[in-house]
Design a protein around this motif. Sequence first.
Motif, mmCIF file in Angstrom:
data_model
loop_
_atom_site.group_PDB
_atom_site.id
_atom_site.type_symbol
_atom_site.label_atom_id
_atom_site.label_comp_id
_atom_site.label_asym_id
_atom_site.label_seq_id
_atom_site.Cartn_x
_atom_site.Cartn_y
_atom_site.Cartn_z
ATOM 1 N N GLY A 92 -42.722 -37.055 -47.899
ATOM 2 C CA GLY A 92 -43.178 -38.289 -48.629
ATOM 3 C C GLY A 92 -42.139 -39.240 -49.295
ATOM 4 N N MET A 93 -41.116 -38.322 -49.999
ATOM 5 C CA MET A 93 -40.174 -39.315 -50.492
ATOM 6 C C MET A 93 -39.364 -39.747 -49.398
ATOM 7 S SD MET A 93 -40.380 -39.015 -53.738
ATOM 8 C CE MET A 93 -38.718 -39.574 -54.181
ATOM 9 N N ARG A 94 -39.083 -38.910 -48.240
ATOM 10 C CA ARG A 94 -38.138 -39.391 -47.147
ATOM 11 C C ARG A 94 -38.986 -40.522 -46.449
ATOM 12 N NH1 ARG A 94 -35.932 -34.020 -44.014
ATOM 13 N NH2 ARG A 94 -34.139 -33.748 -45.523
ATOM 14 N N GLU A 95 -40.263 -40.491 -46.256
ATOM 15 C CA GLU A 95 -40.879 -41.646 -45.831
ATOM 16 C C GLU A 95 -40.821 -42.751 -46.729
ATOM 17 O OE1 GLU A 95 -44.963 -40.099 -44.908
ATOM 18 O OE2 GLU A 95 -44.093 -38.995 -42.971
ATOM 19 N N SER A 96 -40.991 -42.663 -47.865
ATOM 20 C CA SER A 96 -40.860 -43.971 -48.836
ATOM 21 C C SER A 96 -39.313 -44.590 -48.891
ATOM 22 C CB SER A 96 -41.390 -43.599 -50.070
ATOM 23 O OG SER A 96 -40.489 -42.719 -50.852
ATOM 24 N N GLY A 97 -38.353 -43.825 -48.004
ATOM 25 C CA GLY A 97 -37.357 -44.397 -48.128
ATOM 26 C C GLY A 97 -36.232 -43.660 -49.063
ATOM 27 N N VAL A 98 -36.596 -42.747 -50.033
ATOM 28 C CA VAL A 98 -35.714 -42.080 -50.940
ATOM 29 C C VAL A 98 -35.208 -40.816 -50.238
ATOM 30 C CG1 VAL A 98 -35.398 -41.182 -53.124
ATOM 31 C CG2 VAL A 98 -37.396 -42.848 -52.775
ATOM 32 N N LEU A 99 -33.873 -40.869 -49.943
ATOM 33 C CA LEU A 99 -33.217 -39.944 -49.057
ATOM 34 C C LEU A 99 -32.023 -39.152 -49.945
ATOM 35 C CD1 LEU A 99 -32.576 -41.680 -45.642
ATOM 36 C CD2 LEU A 99 -34.465 -40.076 -46.247
ATOM 37 N N LEU A 100 -32.008 -38.041 -49.989
ATOM 38 C CA LEU A 100 -30.938 -37.362 -50.742
ATOM 39 C C LEU A 100 -29.615 -37.435 -49.894
ATOM 40 C CD1 LEU A 100 -32.831 -34.059 -51.677
ATOM 41 C CD2 LEU A 100 -32.756 -36.147 -52.935
ATOM 42 N N GLU A 101 -28.566 -37.613 -51.043
ATOM 43 C CA GLU A 101 -27.300 -37.737 -50.621
ATOM 44 C C GLU A 101 -26.662 -36.293 -51.276
ATOM 45 O OE1 GLU A 101 -25.066 -41.009 -51.943
ATOM 46 O OE2 GLU A 101 -26.723 -42.529 -51.207
ATOM 47 N N LYS A 102 -25.451 -35.977 -50.842
ATOM 48 C CA LYS A 102 -24.896 -34.756 -51.224
ATOM 49 C C LYS A 102 -24.874 -34.581 -52.589
ATOM 50 C CE LYS A 102 -20.598 -32.576 -51.143
ATOM 51 N NZ LYS A 102 -18.965 -32.371 -50.992
ATOM 52 N N GLU A 103 -25.388 -33.192 -53.087
ATOM 53 C CA GLU A 103 -25.666 -32.638 -54.329
ATOM 54 C C GLU A 103 -26.803 -33.383 -55.218
ATOM 55 O OE1 GLU A 103 -21.667 -32.171 -55.902
ATOM 56 O OE2 GLU A 103 -21.070 -30.642 -54.323
ATOM 57 N N GLN A 104 -27.448 -33.743 -54.461
ATOM 58 C CA GLN A 104 -28.637 -34.551 -55.258
ATOM 59 C C GLN A 104 -30.018 -33.605 -54.813
ATOM 60 O OE1 GLN A 104 -29.073 -38.754 -53.635
ATOM 61 N NE2 GLN A 104 -28.166 -39.350 -55.488
ATOM 62 N N VAL A 105 -30.902 -33.787 -55.935
ATOM 63 C CA VAL A 105 -32.456 -33.432 -55.661
ATOM 64 C C VAL A 105 -33.274 -34.548 -55.968
ATOM 65 C CG1 VAL A 105 -31.684 -30.852 -56.373
ATOM 66 C CG2 VAL A 105 -32.269 -32.238 -58.035
ATOM 67 N N TYR A 106 -34.472 -34.366 -55.741
ATOM 68 C CA TYR A 106 -35.736 -35.089 -56.305
ATOM 69 C C TYR A 106 -36.108 -34.665 -57.585
ATOM 70 C CZ TYR A 106 -36.033 -36.631 -51.545
ATOM 71 O OH TYR A 106 -35.799 -37.319 -50.017
ATOM 72 N N SER A 107 -35.915 -35.528 -58.774
ATOM 73 C CA SER A 107 -36.143 -35.147 -59.950
ATOM 74 C C SER A 107 -37.102 -35.893 -60.621
ATOM 75 C CB SER A 107 -34.672 -35.375 -60.613
ATOM 76 O OG SER A 107 -34.729 -35.101 -62.051
#
Length: 168
Positions: A92-107
């Motif tokens: 869902g996050m990816r589909e909404s355009g929020v992609l993780l970069e290196k060393e990131q998490v969904y917070s």
Amino acid sequence: MTLNDLTVNFSSIDRKKLLSDWEWLIGSDKLPVLISAIGDVFIQSLNDNVVYHLSVATGSLREVAKSTEEFRALLQSRHFVENEFAPKIVNGMRESGVLLEKEQVYSFKILPCLGGYFSLDNLQATNVEVHFSIAGQIYNQLEDLPTGATIDSIKLNLEGRRPWWRFW
């Protein structure tokens, strides 16, 4: 979606320091072994190899496996992966355009313990070190408060840490 899509590579981060703000809950004898994209972490005891799940959403720790081998077997279970790694949320996050970069998490933008909701709108991509540090400090301060207590302020200790607004 593979397990690699649901986890974060943290090989360049000091494993001993990453969870230092959670020592009040996990002790000093555990190291992270796997970090989920949704900001939870699996840690292993250096004493007996027991694997635990640290939930940042709830500020809780629970045992999930008695050994590395048992944990690896759990990672092969579709049910375990769906429950612990939340592929629907990651998707869902990816589909909404929020992609993780290196060393990131969904917070969480606002942790559930502070009134935040369990929703995609309350999630953002955040540096993994910042994520664990801030959440650990907040839960530590809330640990002894009774349910429903009014929270006037929270103090974050940023001494000796990389400033949260700098990700380099």
